[in-house]
Design an enzyme around this catalytic site. Structure first.
Site, PDB file in Angstrom:
ATOM      1  N   CYS A 184     -10.798  -3.088  -4.271  1.00 54.70           N
ATOM      2  CA  CYS A 184      -9.789  -4.068  -4.681  1.00 54.70           C
ATOM      3  C   CYS A 184     -10.432  -5.297  -5.314  1.00 54.70           C
ATOM      4  O   CYS A 184      -9.906  -5.867  -6.266  1.00 54.70           O
ATOM      5  CB  CYS A 184      -8.941  -4.488  -3.483  1.00 54.70           C
ATOM      6  SG  CYS A 184      -7.840  -3.177  -2.940  1.00 54.70           S
ATOM      7  N   GLU A 209       0.247   5.248   0.841  1.00 58.87           N
ATOM      8  CA  GLU A 209      -0.677   6.238   1.397  1.00 58.87           C
ATOM      9  C   GLU A 209      -0.303   7.647   0.952  1.00 58.87           C
ATOM     10  O   GLU A 209       0.725   7.866   0.302  1.00 58.87           O
ATOM     11  CB  GLU A 209      -0.707   6.104   2.923  1.00 58.87           C
ATOM     12  CG  GLU A 209      -1.216   4.724   3.330  1.00 58.87           C
ATOM     13  CD  GLU A 209      -1.425   4.550   4.823  1.00 58.87           C
ATOM     14  OE1 GLU A 209      -0.892   5.358   5.607  1.00 58.87           O
ATOM     15  OE2 GLU A 209      -2.131   3.582   5.192  1.00 58.87           O
ATOM     16  N   CYS A 222      -4.354   0.767  -2.107  1.00 56.64           N
ATOM     17  CA  CYS A 222      -4.201  -0.512  -1.416  1.00 56.64           C
ATOM     18  C   CYS A 222      -3.127  -1.362  -2.093  1.00 56.64           C
ATOM     19  O   CYS A 222      -2.830  -1.194  -3.291  1.00 56.64           O
ATOM     20  CB  CYS A 222      -5.507  -1.294  -1.436  1.00 56.64           C
ATOM     21  SG  CYS A 222      -6.785  -0.641  -0.349  1.00 56.64           S
ATOM     22  N   CYS A 281     -10.551  -4.922   0.144  1.00 60.37           N
ATOM     23  CA  CYS A 281     -11.721  -4.028   0.251  1.00 60.37           C
ATOM     24  C   CYS A 281     -12.545  -4.137  -1.033  1.00 60.37           C
ATOM     25  O   CYS A 281     -12.143  -4.781  -2.004  1.00 60.37           O
ATOM     26  CB  CYS A 281     -11.270  -2.589   0.501  1.00 60.37           C
ATOM     27  SG  CYS A 281     -10.568  -1.779  -0.953  1.00 60.37           S
ATOM     28  N   ASN A 286       0.816  -1.218   0.000  1.00 64.03           N
ATOM     29  CA  ASN A 286       0.000   0.000   0.000  1.00 64.03           C
ATOM     30  C   ASN A 286       0.851   1.270   0.000  1.00 64.03           C
ATOM     31  O   ASN A 286       1.956   1.308   0.533  1.00 64.03           O
ATOM     32  CB  ASN A 286      -1.022   0.002   1.150  1.00 64.03           C
ATOM     33  CG  ASN A 286      -0.432  -0.264   2.521  1.00 64.03           C
ATOM     34  OD1 ASN A 286       0.587  -0.934   2.647  1.00 64.03           O
ATOM     35  ND2 ASN A 286      -1.056   0.255   3.547  1.00 64.03           N
ATOM     36  N   GLU A 344      -3.277  -4.387  -3.064  1.00 63.02           N
ATOM     37  CA  GLU A 344      -3.799  -5.183  -4.182  1.00 63.02           C
ATOM     38  C   GLU A 344      -3.811  -4.356  -5.468  1.00 63.02           C
ATOM     39  O   GLU A 344      -3.536  -4.874  -6.555  1.00 63.02           O
ATOM     40  CB  GLU A 344      -5.227  -5.662  -3.885  1.00 63.02           C
ATOM     41  CG  GLU A 344      -5.335  -6.603  -2.706  1.00 63.02           C
ATOM     42  CD  GLU A 344      -5.603  -5.868  -1.382  1.00 63.02           C
ATOM     43  OE1 GLU A 344      -5.065  -4.757  -1.206  1.00 63.02           O
ATOM     44  OE2 GLU A 344      -6.320  -6.423  -0.550  1.00 63.02           O
TER      45      GLU A 344
HETATM   46  N1  THU Z   1      -5.242  -1.731   2.821  1.00 56.63           N
HETATM   47  C1  THU Z   1      -4.681  -2.468   1.822  1.00 56.63           C
HETATM   48  O1  THU Z   1      -3.636  -2.107   1.272  1.00 56.63           O
HETATM   49  N2  THU Z   1      -5.307  -3.604   1.441  1.00 56.63           N
HETATM   50  C2  THU Z   1      -6.391  -4.139   2.061  1.00 56.63           C
HETATM   51  O2  THU Z   1      -6.858  -5.195   1.675  1.00 56.63           O
HETATM   52  C3  THU Z   1      -6.998  -3.437   3.201  1.00 56.63           C
HETATM   53  C4  THU Z   1      -6.481  -2.063   3.468  1.00 56.63           C
HETATM   54  C5  THU Z   1      -4.530  -0.518   3.255  1.00 56.63           C
HETATM   55  C6  THU Z   1      -5.152   0.789   2.886  1.00 56.63           C
HETATM   56  C7  THU Z   1      -4.543   1.727   3.924  1.00 56.63           C
HETATM   57  O3  THU Z   1      -3.269   2.176   3.458  1.00 56.63           O
HETATM   58  C8  THU Z   1      -4.325   0.831   5.129  1.00 56.63           C
HETATM   59  O4  THU Z   1      -4.439  -0.496   4.673  1.00 56.63           O
HETATM   60  C9  THU Z   1      -5.316   1.067   6.255  1.00 56.63           C
HETATM   61  O5  THU Z   1      -6.608   1.002   5.773  1.00 56.63           O
END
Ligand code: THU
Length: 140
Positions: free
Chosen positions: A94, A46, A55, A91, A44, A57
């Site tokens: 994704c 941010e 994310c 999520c 991920n 994925e």
């Molecule tokens: N996140 C992912 O990268 N993949 C997931 O399947 C769930 C959430 C990340 C998004 C964000 O950077 C952090 O987790 C907290 O939500």
């Protein structure tokens, strides 16, 4: 000998170390396995404008698309460094993004996360039934 699942989950956990997650401190890695044996990973990313975060994925999927892959997705592993044995499930966004690659190649990938008693194995079609996809845009 570790199973294909454990190997792919280990790749996802490794990838999570590359995350840029200074706001949530929730580092996630994803590993996509293809039918030619190749694995594409992502973590991920941010942003100070929180809602723009990507994310793991989506990063992995984007890398695979940019490598020219259009299908052949057979399994997806997701791991969160802070999650311990708990599964980290893709999520909704994704699921839709992964479904595009799956539908292009007519596969229904298994999604793996967690370990021990918390291990989850579920098909992408179970996570996203009646999915919208490339065929939905065709006329008739
Ligand atoms: N996140 C992912 O990268 N993949 C997931 O399947 C769930 C959430 C990340 C998004 C964000 O950077 C952090 O987790 C907290 O939500």
């Amino acid at each position: 000998m570790s199973s294909a699942r454990d190997t792919l989950l280990a790749a996802a956990r490794d990838a999570a170390n590359s995350a840029y997650a200074p706001y949530s401190q929730f580092q996630v890695g994803a590993a996509l396995a293809f039918d030619d044996g190749m694995v594409v990973t992502g973590a991920n990313v941010e942003n100070a404008s929180y809602g723009l975060s990507l994310c793991a994925e989506v990063v992995a999927l984007s890398r695979a698309m940019n490598e020219g892959r259009r299908g052949g997705l057979v399994a997806v592993a997701v791991a969160g460094l802070a999650a311990g044995e708990d599964a980290v499930m893709p999520c909704g966004r994704c699921r839709q993004m992964l479904s595009e690659m799956a539908q292009l190649g007519g596969t229904d990938p298994l999604v793996w996360s967690g370990s021990g008693d918390k291990a989850v194995e579920v098909s992408l079609s179970a996570l996203l039934p009646f999915a919208f996809g490339p065929d939905s845009l065709r006329e008739g």
